[in-house]
Enzyme design. Structure first.
Site, PDB file in Angstrom:
ATOM      1  N   GLU A   1      99.567  -3.249  53.506  1.00 31.97           N
ATOM      2  CA  GLU A   1      99.189  -4.079  54.642  1.00 31.97           C
ATOM      3  C   GLU A   1     100.458  -4.781  55.123  1.00 31.97           C
ATOM      4  O   GLU A   1     101.110  -5.491  54.349  1.00 31.97           O
ATOM      5  CB  GLU A   1      98.135  -5.113  54.225  1.00 31.97           C
ATOM      6  CG  GLU A   1      96.780  -4.466  53.942  1.00 31.97           C
ATOM      7  CD  GLU A   1      95.744  -5.452  53.438  1.00 31.97           C
ATOM      8  OE1 GLU A   1      94.569  -5.321  53.822  1.00 31.97           O
ATOM      9  OE2 GLU A   1      96.089  -6.348  52.637  1.00 31.97           O
TER      10      GLU A   1
ATOM     11  N   SER B   1      99.196 -11.737  48.079  1.00 28.96           N
ATOM     12  CA  SER B   1      97.861 -11.314  48.507  1.00 28.96           C
ATOM     13  C   SER B   1      97.048 -12.494  49.002  1.00 28.96           C
ATOM     14  O   SER B   1      95.977 -12.316  49.550  1.00 28.96           O
ATOM     15  CB  SER B   1      97.134 -10.614  47.359  1.00 28.96           C
ATOM     16  OG  SER B   1      97.108 -11.425  46.214  1.00 28.96           O
TER      17      SER B   1
ATOM     18  N   HIS C   1     101.992  -5.997  51.703  1.00 27.92           N
ATOM     19  CA  HIS C   1     101.027  -6.138  50.609  1.00 27.92           C
ATOM     20  C   HIS C   1     100.666  -4.776  50.037  1.00 27.92           C
ATOM     21  O   HIS C   1      99.945  -3.992  50.652  1.00 27.92           O
ATOM     22  CB  HIS C   1      99.767  -6.867  51.113  1.00 27.92           C
ATOM     23  CG  HIS C   1      98.779  -7.125  50.040  1.00 27.92           C
ATOM     24  ND1 HIS C   1      97.423  -7.016  50.219  1.00 27.92           N
ATOM     25  CD2 HIS C   1      98.948  -7.479  48.743  1.00 27.92           C
ATOM     26  CE1 HIS C   1      96.804  -7.292  49.085  1.00 27.92           C
ATOM     27  NE2 HIS C   1      97.711  -7.570  48.183  1.00 27.92           N
TER      28      HIS C   1
ATOM     29  N   ASN D   1      91.390  -7.250  50.958  1.00 24.20           N
ATOM     30  CA  ASN D   1      90.854  -8.247  50.026  1.00 24.20           C
ATOM     31  C   ASN D   1      89.715  -9.033  50.648  1.00 24.20           C
ATOM     32  O   ASN D   1      88.783  -9.464  49.960  1.00 24.20           O
ATOM     33  CB  ASN D   1      91.962  -9.195  49.548  1.00 24.20           C
ATOM     34  CG  ASN D   1      92.898  -8.508  48.573  1.00 24.20           C
ATOM     35  OD1 ASN D   1      92.644  -7.380  48.160  1.00 24.20           O
ATOM     36  ND2 ASN D   1      93.980  -9.167  48.214  1.00 24.20           N
TER      37      ASN D   1
HETATM   38  N1  CAA Z   1     100.452   3.498  37.280  1.00 19.98           N
HETATM   39  C1  CAA Z   1     100.933   4.643  37.788  1.00 19.98           C
HETATM   40  N2  CAA Z   1     100.197   5.758  37.963  1.00 19.98           N
HETATM   41  C2  CAA Z   1      98.903   5.713  37.589  1.00 19.98           C
HETATM   42  C3  CAA Z   1      98.326   4.557  37.040  1.00 19.98           C
HETATM   43  C4  CAA Z   1      99.163   3.421  36.880  1.00 19.98           C
HETATM   44  N3  CAA Z   1      98.695   2.285  36.402  1.00 19.98           N
HETATM   45  N4  CAA Z   1      97.014   4.819  36.793  1.00 19.98           N
HETATM   46  C5  CAA Z   1      96.776   6.076  37.169  1.00 19.98           C
HETATM   47  N5  CAA Z   1      97.911   6.626  37.665  1.00 19.98           N
HETATM   48  C6  CAA Z   1      98.060   7.947  38.253  1.00 19.98           C
HETATM   49  C7  CAA Z   1      97.831   9.054  37.290  1.00 19.98           C
HETATM   50  O1  CAA Z   1      99.018   9.416  36.624  1.00 19.98           O
HETATM   51  C8  CAA Z   1      97.347  10.154  38.209  1.00 19.98           C
HETATM   52  O2  CAA Z   1      98.471  10.726  38.866  1.00 19.98           O
HETATM   53  P1  CAA Z   1      98.491  12.290  39.284  1.00 19.98           P
HETATM   54  O3  CAA Z   1      97.301  12.495  40.170  1.00 19.98           O
HETATM   55  O4  CAA Z   1      99.806  12.461  39.989  1.00 19.98           O
HETATM   56  O5  CAA Z   1      98.392  13.055  38.017  1.00 19.98           O
HETATM   57  C9  CAA Z   1      96.559   9.415  39.276  1.00 19.98           C
HETATM   58  O6  CAA Z   1      97.023   8.094  39.235  1.00 19.98           O
HETATM   59  C10 CAA Z   1      95.072   9.467  39.007  1.00 19.98           C
HETATM   60  O7  CAA Z   1      94.865   8.908  37.729  1.00 19.98           O
HETATM   61  P2  CAA Z   1      93.768   9.392  36.685  1.00 19.98           P
HETATM   62  O8  CAA Z   1      93.363  10.800  36.972  1.00 19.98           O
HETATM   63  O9  CAA Z   1      94.203   9.035  35.322  1.00 19.98           O
HETATM   64  O10 CAA Z   1      92.584   8.373  36.912  1.00 19.98           O
HETATM   65  P3  CAA Z   1      91.576   8.186  38.090  1.00 19.98           P
HETATM   66  O11 CAA Z   1      91.209   9.445  38.764  1.00 19.98           O
HETATM   67  O12 CAA Z   1      90.530   7.338  37.462  1.00 19.98           O
HETATM   68  O13 CAA Z   1      92.382   7.298  39.151  1.00 19.98           O
HETATM   69  C11 CAA Z   1      92.936   5.210  40.082  1.00 19.98           C
HETATM   70  C12 CAA Z   1      92.905   6.041  38.823  1.00 19.98           C
HETATM   71  C13 CAA Z   1      93.851   5.885  41.111  1.00 19.98           C
HETATM   72  C14 CAA Z   1      93.523   3.866  39.710  1.00 19.98           C
HETATM   73  C15 CAA Z   1      91.484   5.126  40.655  1.00 19.98           C
HETATM   74  O14 CAA Z   1      90.611   4.712  39.659  1.00 19.98           O
HETATM   75  C16 CAA Z   1      91.354   4.179  41.840  1.00 19.98           C
HETATM   76  O15 CAA Z   1      91.626   4.561  42.967  1.00 19.98           O
HETATM   77  N6  CAA Z   1      90.874   2.961  41.570  1.00 19.98           N
HETATM   78  C17 CAA Z   1      90.718   1.906  42.581  1.00 19.98           C
HETATM   79  C18 CAA Z   1      91.868   0.946  42.466  1.00 19.98           C
HETATM   80  C19 CAA Z   1      91.788  -0.151  43.491  1.00 19.98           C
HETATM   81  O16 CAA Z   1      90.766  -0.390  44.132  1.00 19.98           O
HETATM   82  N7  CAA Z   1      92.912  -0.845  43.679  1.00 19.98           N
HETATM   83  C20 CAA Z   1      92.949  -1.970  44.606  1.00 19.98           C
HETATM   84  C21 CAA Z   1      92.746  -3.253  43.857  1.00 19.98           C
HETATM   85  S1  CAA Z   1      92.900  -4.668  44.922  1.00 19.98           S
HETATM   86  C22 CAA Z   1      94.550  -4.947  45.019  1.00 19.98           C
HETATM   87  O17 CAA Z   1      95.369  -4.331  44.406  1.00 19.98           O
HETATM   88  C23 CAA Z   1      94.947  -6.019  45.976  1.00 19.98           C
HETATM   89  C24 CAA Z   1      95.221  -7.334  45.415  1.00 19.98           C
HETATM   90  O18 CAA Z   1      95.829  -8.141  46.135  1.00 19.98           O
HETATM   91  C25 CAA Z   1      94.743  -7.746  44.099  1.00 19.98           C
END
Ligand code: CAA
Length: 387
Positions: free
Chosen positions: A258, A225, A246, A296
């Site tokens: 990405e 990243s 990514h 990012n």
């Molecule tokens: N691993 C696998 N599956 C997961 C999980 C995990 N850690 N966390 C949640 N899930 C799944 C759940 O099982 C659920 O699946 P289904 O819809 O098939 O049942 C789905 O995701 C939704 O989960 P929840 O209903 O429990 O929870 P939620 O509605 O709060 O969603 C989320 C969780 C999808 C993570 C949501 O909060 C979200 O979109 N968050 C934003 C995350 C984000 O911004 N990520 C980018 C970070 S930056 C990055 O990654 C780049 C870098 O270089 C650092």
């Protein structure tokens, strides 16, 4: 008490401005900027669509007000925003008709290698195995390999409990996974995706090694990243086969990849990787090899701004709640920092600061302090919040 609207203005307006500048600089298309934030961060809409909804003049005027107070160039309305506000027009119009044709496989991909055993590597291995690919995953010890199976099993069990998968599917996915503690097991894979430590020397050593191990024509992909993909390519005798893929956290859920090409990446490698993304039901966007890529670059300055806002005395919970309510983002900034890890976030923010030389990108002191104190987020049970 700071209102939700003030928190929105403080944190979200600079993010919108930054997205306009990214488009203005021709780094990314409207479609890719929008897809990046929707599929990488789970936002209901991307920043340029949000500007269209709020109205370019409204966003420009609110930014101009902040700029008058802060004098920070990051708040100075982007020239294009000013033009749209004055002359009319939308980002939807600017982006219309620019979609790329559907990619097709230019190289055969049947067997996938994953290097690493952390959260990202485990999630990436799951993504490929769930789409029917045989996956060889390489880690440093049997214990670490077991951790990958544990992670995937837990996710599949959760899906079964929700009625979205079956024991048979789970068995089929697990059967497609082969763990190995020796990199030589990657000799016959068609593509390797590495997700090991975010350390240039460690990754350079891996790429030199993969160059010797993998068969001719195999694609070597990194999920870095923050490190230059070009340098990883240059460590091999096949820079044309080296590319960035990514993924986002959590990889099985976030739909974005990405795809980062370097000046040396072959066009057929780029297209094959994009076809592979579609095959595993991910959305690919095109990025040049620049710090932060699309997402990012837009996300972390906003997260850093949230830390700076908290440093002025605004409560973390108040900020998290305001952002979810006023902006509709799925997580508040401090919840997300804890998921990503403060160490990772600090490293990314430092890279962005070094690349763009914006004084406003300097990492917040509290972020540095959290990392120094070992309060990295969910993985250490304490970050900005306690778990
Ligand atoms: N691993 C696998 N599956 C997961 C999980 C995990 N850690 N966390 C949640 N899930 C799944 C759940 O099982 C659920 O699946 P289904 O819809 O098939 O049942 C789905 O995701 C939704 O989960 P929840 O209903 O429990 O929870 P939620 O509605 O709060 O969603 C989320 C969780 C999808 C993570 C949501 O909060 C979200 O979109 N968050 C934003 C995350 C984000 O911004 N990520 C980018 C970070 S930056 C990055 O990654 C780049 C870098 O270089 C650092």
């Amino acid at each position: 008490m700071t209102s939700s609207d003030e928190i929105f203005d403080t944190l979200v307006l600079p993010y919108l401005n930054h997205a306009v500048r990214m488009y203005e600089a021709s780094y990314a298309s409207v479609t890719d900027i929008e897809a990046g934030m929707v599929f990488g961060c789970g936002y209901a809409q991307g920043p340029l669509t949000l500007i269209d909804e709020l109205g370019a003049a409204t966003v420009r005027d609110a930014l101009a007000k902040r700029y008058a107070e802060s004098g920070d160039r990051l708040h100075q309305p982007a020239a294009l925003l000013d033009r749209l506000a004055t002359e009319g027009g939308t980002f939807a119009e600017l982006g219309a008709g620019a979609d790329a044709p559907r990619p097709t496989f230019k190289r055969d991909i049947a067997k996938v290698g994953v290097v690493g055993t952390g959260t990202m590597a485990s999630g990436i291995a799951q993504v490929f195995a769930q789409s029917g690919y045989d996956v060889v995953y390489v880690g440093r010890s049997q214990e670490k390999l077991d951790g990958v199976v544990g992670y995937i099993t837990k996710n599949l069990d959760r899906a079964i409990a929700k009625g979205k998968s079956t024991e048979d599917d789970k068995a089929a996915v697990l059967a497609r996974l082969t763990g190995a503690t020796e990199r030589a097991a990657l000799a016959d894979v068609d593509i390797v995706v590495e997700a090991i430590a975010e350390d240039l020397d460690v990754k350079l050593e891996l790429f030199r090694d993969l160059d010797g191990i993998c068969k001719p024509g195999a694609i070597l992909a990194t999920t870095t990243s923050s490190l230059p993909v070009t340098q990883l390519g240059a460590a091999t005798d096949r820079p044309a086969d080296v590319i960035g893929m990514h993924f986002f956290n959590p990889a099985p859920v976030m739909k974005l990849v990405e795809v980062v090409t370097t000046p040396s990446t072959a066009a057929d490698v780029d297209e094959t990787v994009k076809a592979l993304c579609a095959k595993v039901r991910k959305v690919a966007v095109s990025c040049g090899d620049r710090s932060g890529f699309i997402v990012n670059c837009l996300l972390f300055p906003y997260l850093n701004d949230a830390v700076l806002l908290a440093e002025t005395g605004v409560d973390l919970e108040v900020i998290d709640t305001a952002i979810k309510e006023a902006a509709g983002f799925p997580m508040g900034p401090f919840e997300l920092l804890d998921v990503v890890g403060n160490d990772v976030s600090l490293a990314i923010q430092k890279e962005l600061h070094a690349e763009f030389k914006e004084p406003g990108f300097a990492p917040a002191a509290t972020l540095e302090a959290k990392v120094a104190a070992g309060e990295l987020g969910r993985k250490t049970k304490k970050g900005f919040h306690t778990y």
